[in-house]
Design a protein around this motif. Sequence first.
Motif, PDB file in Angstrom:
ATOM      1  N   ASN A 204     -44.766  45.908 -33.401  1.00 48.71           N
ATOM      2  CA  ASN A 204     -43.614  45.307 -34.068  1.00 48.71           C
ATOM      3  C   ASN A 204     -42.593  44.817 -33.035  1.00 48.71           C
ATOM      4  O   ASN A 204     -42.417  45.436 -31.981  1.00 48.71           O
ATOM      5  N   ARG A 205     -41.926  43.725 -33.361  1.00 47.19           N
ATOM      6  CA  ARG A 205     -40.848  43.202 -32.518  1.00 47.19           C
ATOM      7  C   ARG A 205     -39.534  43.814 -32.996  1.00 47.19           C
ATOM      8  O   ARG A 205     -39.155  43.655 -34.163  1.00 47.19           O
ATOM      9  N   VAL A 206     -38.863  44.504 -32.066  1.00 48.39           N
ATOM     10  CA  VAL A 206     -37.713  45.326 -32.434  1.00 48.39           C
ATOM     11  C   VAL A 206     -36.532  44.961 -31.546  1.00 48.39           C
ATOM     12  O   VAL A 206     -36.675  44.751 -30.335  1.00 48.39           O
ATOM     13  N   LEU A 207     -35.341  44.905 -32.166  1.00 49.63           N
ATOM     14  CA  LEU A 207     -34.078  44.697 -31.457  1.00 49.63           C
ATOM     15  C   LEU A 207     -33.162  45.876 -31.759  1.00 49.63           C
ATOM     16  O   LEU A 207     -32.982  46.259 -32.918  1.00 49.63           O
ATOM     17  N   VAL A 208     -32.585  46.438 -30.709  1.00 53.48           N
ATOM     18  CA  VAL A 208     -31.632  47.545 -30.831  1.00 53.48           C
ATOM     19  C   VAL A 208     -30.257  47.021 -30.443  1.00 53.48           C
ATOM     20  O   VAL A 208     -30.069  46.485 -29.340  1.00 53.48           O
ATOM     21  N   VAL A 209     -29.290  47.191 -31.343  1.00 54.74           N
ATOM     22  CA  VAL A 209     -27.900  46.802 -31.079  1.00 54.74           C
ATOM     23  C   VAL A 209     -27.101  48.077 -30.907  1.00 54.74           C
ATOM     24  O   VAL A 209     -26.934  48.855 -31.854  1.00 54.74           O
ATOM     25  N   ASP A 210     -26.605  48.276 -29.679  1.00 55.51           N
ATOM     26  CA  ASP A 210     -25.818  49.464 -29.374  1.00 55.51           C
ATOM     27  C   ASP A 210     -24.364  49.171 -29.722  1.00 55.51           C
ATOM     28  O   ASP A 210     -23.668  48.460 -28.990  1.00 55.51           O
ATOM     29  N   LEU A 211     -23.898  49.716 -30.816  1.00 55.59           N
ATOM     30  CA  LEU A 211     -22.533  49.470 -31.270  1.00 55.59           C
ATOM     31  C   LEU A 211     -21.621  50.665 -31.012  1.00 55.59           C
ATOM     32  O   LEU A 211     -20.511  50.717 -31.531  1.00 55.59           O
ATOM     33  N   ALA A 286     -27.676  36.758 -37.533  1.00 55.93           N
ATOM     34  CA  ALA A 286     -28.287  35.662 -38.279  1.00 55.93           C
ATOM     35  C   ALA A 286     -28.510  34.434 -37.410  1.00 55.93           C
ATOM     36  O   ALA A 286     -29.437  33.641 -37.673  1.00 55.93           O
ATOM     37  N   ALA A 287     -27.700  34.240 -36.375  1.00 58.73           N
ATOM     38  CA  ALA A 287     -27.826  33.068 -35.511  1.00 58.73           C
ATOM     39  C   ALA A 287     -28.862  33.256 -34.408  1.00 58.73           C
ATOM     40  O   ALA A 287     -29.089  32.329 -33.615  1.00 58.73           O
ATOM     41  N   TYR A 288     -29.474  34.409 -34.313  1.00 59.81           N
ATOM     42  CA  TYR A 288     -30.461  34.636 -33.241  1.00 59.81           C
ATOM     43  C   TYR A 288     -31.689  33.758 -33.498  1.00 59.81           C
ATOM     44  O   TYR A 288     -32.249  33.764 -34.605  1.00 59.81           O
ATOM     45  N   PRO A 289     -32.157  33.004 -32.534  1.00 58.27           N
ATOM     46  CA  PRO A 289     -33.249  32.055 -32.785  1.00 58.27           C
ATOM     47  C   PRO A 289     -34.604  32.719 -32.954  1.00 58.27           C
ATOM     48  O   PRO A 289     -35.475  32.169 -33.632  1.00 58.27           O
ATOM     49  N   GLY A 290     -34.822  33.852 -32.339  1.00 59.44           N
ATOM     50  CA  GLY A 290     -36.128  34.504 -32.427  1.00 59.44           C
ATOM     51  C   GLY A 290     -36.279  35.295 -33.723  1.00 59.44           C
ATOM     52  O   GLY A 290     -35.349  35.439 -34.528  1.00 59.44           O
ATOM     53  N   HIS A 291     -37.494  35.795 -33.926  1.00 65.20           N
ATOM     54  CA  HIS A 291     -37.788  36.587 -35.118  1.00 65.20           C
ATOM     55  C   HIS A 291     -38.058  38.021 -34.702  1.00 65.20           C
ATOM     56  O   HIS A 291     -38.809  38.291 -33.761  1.00 65.20           O
ATOM     57  N   PHE A 292     -37.432  38.931 -35.415  1.00 64.95           N
ATOM     58  CA  PHE A 292     -37.659  40.354 -35.211  1.00 64.95           C
ATOM     59  C   PHE A 292     -38.168  40.967 -36.510  1.00 64.95           C
ATOM     60  O   PHE A 292     -37.787  40.560 -37.611  1.00 64.95           O
ATOM     61  N   ASP A 293     -39.017  41.962 -36.340  1.00 62.17           N
ATOM     62  CA  ASP A 293     -39.470  42.724 -37.506  1.00 62.17           C
ATOM     63  C   ASP A 293     -38.433  43.768 -37.905  1.00 62.17           C
ATOM     64  O   ASP A 293     -38.243  44.031 -39.096  1.00 62.17           O
ATOM     65  N   TYR A 294     -37.781  44.366 -36.910  1.00 56.18           N
ATOM     66  CA  TYR A 294     -36.773  45.392 -37.158  1.00 56.18           C
ATOM     67  C   TYR A 294     -35.571  45.156 -36.253  1.00 56.18           C
ATOM     68  O   TYR A 294     -35.721  44.800 -35.080  1.00 56.18           O
ATOM     69  N   VAL A 295     -34.399  45.376 -36.832  1.00 53.84           N
ATOM     70  CA  VAL A 295     -33.149  45.374 -36.073  1.00 53.84           C
ATOM     71  C   VAL A 295     -32.449  46.689 -36.387  1.00 53.84           C
ATOM     72  O   VAL A 295     -32.047  46.932 -37.537  1.00 53.84           O
TER      73      VAL A 295
END
Length: 434
Positions: A204-211, A286-295
């Motif tokens: 899976n393609r995953v993005l982690v946002v550290d807030l 929403a403006a990110y150009p790539g596709h992720f399965d999970y954020v």
Amino acid sequence: MHDDGRYDDPRVTGSAGDPVPRETDYPSWSPDGPSPGPSTRPPDCEPVVQRGAGPELPTARPASDGPPRPGNSTAGRVIPIRRNSSASARFEAAVPQQPTPDAVPDAVPEPVPVTDTHASPAGAYGPTTAEAAYVSRETPTREEDDPPLAMEAMRAVQILNPSGEVTMPRPERTRVMCVANQKGGVGKTTTTVNLAVALALHGNRVLVVDLDPQGNASTGLNVPHHTGVPDVYDCLINSVPLEEVAQGVEGIPNLWCVPATIDLAGAEIELVSVVARESRLARAIAAYPGHFDYVFIDCPPSLGLLTVNALVAAQEVLIPIQCEYYALEGLNQLINNINLVRQHLNPKLEVSTILLTMYDRRTRLADAVEQDVRNHFGDKVLQAVIPRNVRVSEAPSYGQSVMTYDPGSRGATSYFEAAQEIAERGVKEPVRNA
């Protein structure tokens, strides 16, 4: 001599009044010796062999003063002794049942036959050739040698997935999950990091946002987050595109992370005067150009503007709950805030997943908390429970998740099961569109 078939010899019977039956009153007996042919001794008689060289064995003789009858010598003869229940103890002590090495000096133990198991017929003296080749008593099998290590190695291979195949199902749409709980120390960052790594390792393609201004998620993924590094603060305040801030995680091809620096601590105050302050993060994702399965969005332990931004940007809320009373006390307040955000800012938001963390099976309190949570939330609670495991706490000090630090540990196995359960639920219940 008067012979009435009984003897009153006290040397044999022990008392003059205890009659002893004649030992020779069976059909085939004769004064001249045993008759040829099959023996007809009663079955309760045992032969006693007397040898001339050995010690004289006590036998029952007639009480007579005269010499023995001719042809009635007892040397080398087999004299049966009839067992008597009343005098069995006395006879057992006087007459040995089996010849001993002293009585039979020429007795040699019979050698045990040595057979070739490879040439013997099946089942005759031992295993056949195929059975002997498959199981050896001298050489233990791998399971008998060290089963725990073998099982741990199998779990490690399953978790690391060196082939890179997609073993966890990918969702039809991007699932944006907010990991939130205003109670600190319940495992939000640890859950975010390990779930993201587990899903990324399995296709899976995953993005982690550290807030979180503390930047612990960035530390766990070994992503630089010192002062001067572009971070999520630039996306929220300066409207920097998210693809310019995201960094690839070393060693995991399908995982990216948006780091957080100490500058994010001032974002709470600066966002107050910004237009549409609650939806800044949602627009950046929403403006990110790539596709992720999970954020995955790692929230700070508070209910400020940063947490509100995460709730507005997410579609699902994952709540890690520590198996203690304080974690339950603040859960109602978190649910109320989620309901407020759903009513006014994000109608798509829903609490989809509850994960029990820091479970200590030695205490009754952990069981009580688990039962309360499952009774209240029902199917939203994952079946996988994260136990207390020292490997989970050691992994961040090496800049790794527990999935790569010790993939065979109980903590890694539990997070892998939780990630697999989340992936399967996402396939069964697709995320709704905006």
